[in-house]
Design a protein around this motif. Structure first.
Motif, PDB file in Angstrom:
ATOM      1  N   HIS A  79       0.863  -1.183   0.000  1.00  0.00           N
ATOM      2  CA  HIS A  79       0.000   0.000   0.000  1.00  0.00           C
ATOM      3  C   HIS A  79       0.902   1.236   0.000  1.00  0.00           C
ATOM      4  CE1 HIS A  79       0.915  -0.795   4.230  1.00  0.00           C
ATOM      5  NE2 HIS A  79       0.530   0.414   4.580  1.00  0.00           N
ATOM      6  N   HIS A  81       2.499   3.618   1.931  1.00  0.00           N
ATOM      7  CA  HIS A  81       2.815   3.677   3.362  1.00  0.00           C
ATOM      8  C   HIS A  81       2.822   5.122   3.861  1.00  0.00           C
ATOM      9  CE1 HIS A  81       4.122  -0.519   3.099  1.00  0.00           C
ATOM     10  NE2 HIS A  81       4.630  -0.162   1.940  1.00  0.00           N
ATOM     11  N   ASP A  83       4.341   5.728   6.967  1.00  0.00           N
ATOM     12  CA  ASP A  83       5.332   5.767   8.054  1.00  0.00           C
ATOM     13  C   ASP A  83       6.760   5.728   7.553  1.00  0.00           C
ATOM     14  OD1 ASP A  83       4.716   2.970   7.265  1.00  0.00           O
ATOM     15  OD2 ASP A  83       6.409   2.617   8.604  1.00  0.00           O
ATOM     16  N   HIS A 156      -7.087  -0.879   6.272  1.00  0.00           N
ATOM     17  CA  HIS A 156      -6.048   0.022   6.792  1.00  0.00           C
ATOM     18  C   HIS A 156      -5.945   1.226   5.842  1.00  0.00           C
ATOM     19  CE1 HIS A 156      -2.231   1.555   8.164  1.00  0.00           C
ATOM     20  NE2 HIS A 156      -1.613   1.182   7.062  1.00  0.00           N
ATOM     21  N   ASP A 173      -0.163  -4.181   6.037  1.00  0.00           N
ATOM     22  CA  ASP A 173      -0.608  -3.737   7.361  1.00  0.00           C
ATOM     23  C   ASP A 173      -2.014  -4.216   7.690  1.00  0.00           C
ATOM     24  OD1 ASP A 173       1.800  -2.508   7.463  1.00  0.00           O
ATOM     25  OD2 ASP A 173       1.040  -0.461   7.582  1.00  0.00           O
TER      26      ASP A 173
HETATM   27 FE   LIG Z   1       0.680   1.249   6.590  1.00  0.00          FE
END
Ligand SMILES: [Fe+2]
Length: 297
Positions: A79, A81, A83, A156, A173
């Motif tokens: 995906h 992300h 972070d 998520h 995730d």
């Molecule tokens: Fe994530």
């Protein structure tokens, strides 16, 4: 060539890499030494203090590919992300530019949400064309002799996918290790009901299916763990073990998400990762800038 599993599928070779700064797992998945490989969820380091990128998290991946004499066919994202910055462009360039960068088709929704927020302008396409390929749910593709099936696992984020290769599934995730539970659902496009559905889809796989996490935060100071079986998740996952209803999950997730602070790198990560890991073009002074929307996140 690796052995055939119970489904008669060739089982992959798998090597994990851990970025301690963001708690991210990256994986090299390959058919045989000297054969073809995919890298899943690679990381580019970034300092918000200095604005410097850092290739240290992806360099061991490159070294491993070289040592195993692997040809990198795919750079896969589970995906966009929030972070960490993707190391996709770094890896591709370092290996001659032939690997294809791919993500789930839901990336278009993520781009459509965030492009206006960063005021990317009309020349930023929100049709996913920054990536070499967008996967549909159920799509099957090859990594050399390996067959990989794409499972859409939204919740998520809206673009989340899992990659099933033999009896190994890279779940992004969607799930964490059983003692940590599940990922937050409060990002734009996140949805606790969708995540519950996606997790049930994963937990309906055969009990001995091995699930590989995208993150591990070593709760309680334990050792790094990044793979569990479906059975282990059904029995022990603190958020979604067998018997936890959709309503209980939604209530838990909503309450928990309300108390979470944003990931430290969400602002740089999003604007790089929805460009398939590409930094914005340099301005007329030759310098690349990332934006910070004020009082917006
Ligand atoms: Fe994530």
């Amino acid at each position: 060539m690796f052995s055939l599993g119970t489904e008669g599928l060739i089982q992959p070779g798998i090597q994990n890499f851990y970025d301690a700064t963001t708690g991210t797992l990256s994986y090299v998945v390959y058919d045989q030494p000297g054969g073809h490989a995919a890298v899943i969820d690679c990381v580019l380091g970034y300092s918000t203090v200095s604005g410097r990128t850092d290739t240290a998290p992806s360099d061991p991946v490159l070294a491993y590919l070289a040592a195993q004499q692997l040809t990198l066919s795919w750079i896969l994202e589970t995906h966009a992300h929030a972070d960490h910055l993707s190391g996709a462009q770094y890896l591709r360039k370092a290996l001659g530019g032939k690997a294809r960068i791919a993500i789930g088709r839901g990336i278009c929704d993520v781009q459509a949400h965030f492009a206006p927020l960063f005021n990317f302008g009309a020349d930023f396409a929100t049709d996913g064309r920054q990536f070499d390929h967008l996967f549909s749910s159920g799509e099957v593709f090859d990594i050399g002799a390996l067959e990989c099936v794409v499972m859409a696992t939204p919740g998520h984020t809206s673009d989340s996918v899992s990659y099933k290769i033999g009896s190994h599934v890279f779940v992004g995730d969607s799930l964490f290790m059983p003692d940590y539970g599940t990922a937050r659902c409060d990002f734009p496009g996140g949805d606790a009901d969708l995540l519950y559905n996606s997790i049930q889809q994963l937990l309906r796989l055969p009990g001995d299916t091995r699930l590989y996490m995208c993150h591990d935060y070593k709760p309680g100071g334990r050792e790094l763990r990044f793979v569990s079986t479906v059975d282990e998740q059904r029995r022990n996952n603190v958020h979604v073990r067998t018997g936890v209803s959709r309503e209980e999950f939604r209530a838990m997730r909503t309450t928990r998400d309300a108390g979470l602070s944003l990931p430290a790198l969400i602002v740089p990560s999003i604007q790089v990762n929805i460009r398939a890991g590409q930094l914005p073009a340099a301005e007329d002074n030759g310098i690349v800038y990332l934006k910070t929307p004020v009082n917006t996140f």
